[in-house]
Design a protein around this motif. Structure first.
Motif: not given
Length: 200
Positions: A21-32, A57-72
């Motif tokens: 499943v490639s090539p896959r574009p890279i979502g370079w995600i900025g969050s605060r 859409m981007f997907s994370s294999d587990h909860v990281k800072d990006s996800l936490r920030n975006i949830e906040e």
């Protein structure tokens, strides 16, 4: 060869799934974070999923800072990872201490979005400012919930540097050479551009 993913007994030294499943574009995600700490991380499970309205859409294999920030905060940016920023993009994948800025570690300019309170890469050829529309965990065939989290965002603003545009107003992919993830440790860029017209 053939194998079932129930056992994943492919007999190869590395799992070929991501290479297929490639090539896959890279979502370079900025969050605060809600406390004002900037984060920047690349995700290779990323794509556009709607054009009207524009949704990514981007997907994370587990909860990281990006996800936490975006949830906040409910906002994030997507930065175009181009070939000239490959080393910086890779540097932002490092595991830093919580609260340490990947922008600073990679030597990148952090600029606040115009419509969203999230940072973007000042050097990026193009940036999408996004507002969160949903987060979901993909289910398995058995109905179990996976550890992955899919983050959906509607694009509310777009930045494009003038030098990234051709004379006829297209994004110049030959110049920008957007990065994509292949399998294993391999990457490619979109610098080898050709055009085809869809048949009627």
């Amino acid at each position: 060869m053939f194998y079932s993913t129930d056992t994943n007994a492919h007999g190869l030294p590395h799992d070929p799934f991501k290479a297929i499943v490639s090539p896959r574009p890279i979502g370079w995600i900025g969050s605060r974070s809600a406390r004002g700490r900037d984060n920047l991380a690349p995700y290779s499970f990323f794509n556009a999923v709607s054009s009207v309205p524009p949704v990514v859409m981007f997907s994370s294999d587990h909860v990281k800072d990006s996800l936490r920030n975006i949830e906040e905060t409910g906002v994030f940016t997507v930065n175009l990872a181009s070939r000239d920023l490959a080393e910086q993009m890779n540097a932002t994948s490092a595991s830093l201490e919580h609260g340490e800025s990947e922008f600073e570690a990679a030597g990148l300019a952090s600029v606040t979005g115009k419509l969203v309170d999230a940072p973007y890469v000042g050097e990026a050829y193009a940036v999408l400012e996004c507002r969160l529309t949903g987060i979901m965990a993909p289910p398995t065939l058995e109905g179990a919930v996976t550890h992955s989290r899919m983050v959906f965002g509607q694009v509310v603003a777009i930045h494009i540097k003038d030098e990234a545009l051709t004379g006829d107003g297209r994004l110049d992919m030959g110049k920008v050479r957007p990065l994509a993830r292949l399998g294993y440790r391999d990457y490619c860029d979109g610098g080898d551009v050709f055009e085809m017209v869809r048949p009627r």
